[in-house]
Design a protein around this motif. Structure first.
Motif, PDB file in Angstrom:
ATOM      1  N   THR A 236       0.385   5.013   3.117  1.00  0.00           N
ATOM      2  CA  THR A 236      -0.058   4.080   3.784  1.00  0.00           C
ATOM      3  C   THR A 236       0.530   3.918   4.591  1.00  0.00           C
TER       4      THR A 236
ATOM      5  N   ARG B 143       1.132   0.080   3.423  1.00  0.00           N
ATOM      6  CA  ARG B 143       2.215  -0.724   2.261  1.00  0.00           C
ATOM      7  C   ARG B 143       3.265   0.436   1.948  1.00  0.00           C
TER       8      ARG B 143
ATOM      9  N   GLU C 134       7.374  -0.560   2.304  1.00  0.00           N
ATOM     10  CA  GLU C 134       8.390  -1.272   1.219  1.00  0.00           C
ATOM     11  C   GLU C 134       9.695   0.052   1.474  1.00  0.00           C
TER      12      GLU C 134
ATOM     13  N   THR D 155      -4.627  -7.902   5.201  1.00  0.00           N
ATOM     14  CA  THR D 155      -3.645  -8.688   4.309  1.00  0.00           C
ATOM     15  C   THR D 155      -2.611  -7.700   3.704  1.00  0.00           C
ATOM     16  N   PHE D 156      -1.447  -8.289   3.041  1.00  0.00           N
ATOM     17  CA  PHE D 156      -0.716  -7.561   2.425  1.00  0.00           C
ATOM     18  C   PHE D 156      -1.384  -6.833   1.844  1.00  0.00           C
ATOM     19  N   ASP D 157      -2.121  -7.136   0.785  1.00  0.00           N
ATOM     20  CA  ASP D 157      -2.793  -6.970   0.094  1.00  0.00           C
ATOM     21  C   ASP D 157      -3.573  -5.105   0.106  1.00  0.00           C
ATOM     22  N   THR D 158      -4.481  -5.321   1.141  1.00  0.00           N
ATOM     23  CA  THR D 158      -5.057  -4.033   2.190  1.00  0.00           C
ATOM     24  C   THR D 158      -4.157  -3.472   2.667  1.00  0.00           C
ATOM     25  N   THR D 159      -3.003  -3.688   2.770  1.00  0.00           N
ATOM     26  CA  THR D 159      -2.316  -2.935   3.712  1.00  0.00           C
ATOM     27  C   THR D 159      -2.724  -1.330   2.651  1.00  0.00           C
ATOM     28  N   ASN D 160      -2.245  -1.300   1.116  1.00  0.00           N
ATOM     29  CA  ASN D 160      -2.949   0.509   0.696  1.00  0.00           C
ATOM     30  C   ASN D 160      -3.915   1.026   1.157  1.00  0.00           C
ATOM     31  N   LYS D 161      -5.076  -0.180   1.735  1.00  0.00           N
ATOM     32  CA  LYS D 161      -6.288   1.008   2.127  1.00  0.00           C
ATOM     33  C   LYS D 161      -6.167   1.986   3.417  1.00  0.00           C
TER      34      LYS D 161
END
Length: 136
Positions: free
Chosen positions: A21, A23, A27, A66-72
Motif C-alpha cells: 500500500t 502507507r 513508512e 489523507t494519510f489515514d486513507t493511504t492504507n487503501k
C-alpha cells in the motif's frame, strides 16, 4: 572489473512489494531514510523503483487522499515518473557508469530478471576516483 564486487545484496536493500500500500511504502522509506526503493513482484523480479517524487506528485494530484486513507491505495496505482533501469549481473562497468549518471543506484538482476541487489552511485564514483589516481 566484475560488478558483483560492488553489489549490495538483496538482503541488505530495503525494497517494497508491488502489491504494497501507499502507507507501507511511505513508512518503509521513512524508516530507512531512503528517497527511492526498488519494487519487486511476488516472484522477486525487479518491477521498477518508486521515488519520493512519485509519491508526492501522486498525493498532490489526489486531494481526497489523507494519510489515514493511504492504507487503501496500492503502490501499483502510483505512476512512476522515472525509469530506473536495471543491469544484469554480467554487465560491465561502462553500463553501470552510464546509468549511475542519472540514477542514485543501479538495480542488478540475474538472468531470470530476479532482483539480486543494487550498486550505489557512491561506490561507482569511488571506483572511478581510485582508477584516476592509479593512472595519474
Amino acid at each position: 572489473m566484475n560488478i558483483a564486487f560492488f553489489l549490495l545484496p538483496k538482503l541488505e536493500v530495503a525494497s517494497v512489494a508491488h502489491d504494497a500500500t501507499l502507507r507501507q511504502t511511505l513508512e518503509r522509506m521513512e524508516f530507512h531514510r531512503y528517497s527511492a526503493v526498488p519494487i519487486l513482484n511476488d516472484e522477486g523480479e525487479y518491477v521498477g523503483t518508486v521515488t519520493e517524487g512519485d509519491l508526492l506528485w501522486f498525493m498532490k494530484n489526489r486531494p481526497d487522499l489523507t494519510f489515514d486513507t493511504t492504507n487503501k491505495v496500492k503502490l501499483s496505482e502510483v505512476p512512476l515518473r522515472m525509469n530506473i533501469r536495471a543491469v544484469a549481473i554480467d554487465s560491465n562497468m561502462d553500463d553501470l557508469i552510464s546509468l549511475a549518471k542519472q540514477q542514485n543506484f543501479v538495480p542488478v538482476i540475474d538472468d531470470r530478471n530476479h532482483f539480486i541487489g543494487i550498486v550505489r552511485r557512491s561506490e561507482i564514483i569511488d571506483y572511478c576516483q581510485k582508477r584516476k589516481e592509479y593512472w595519474v
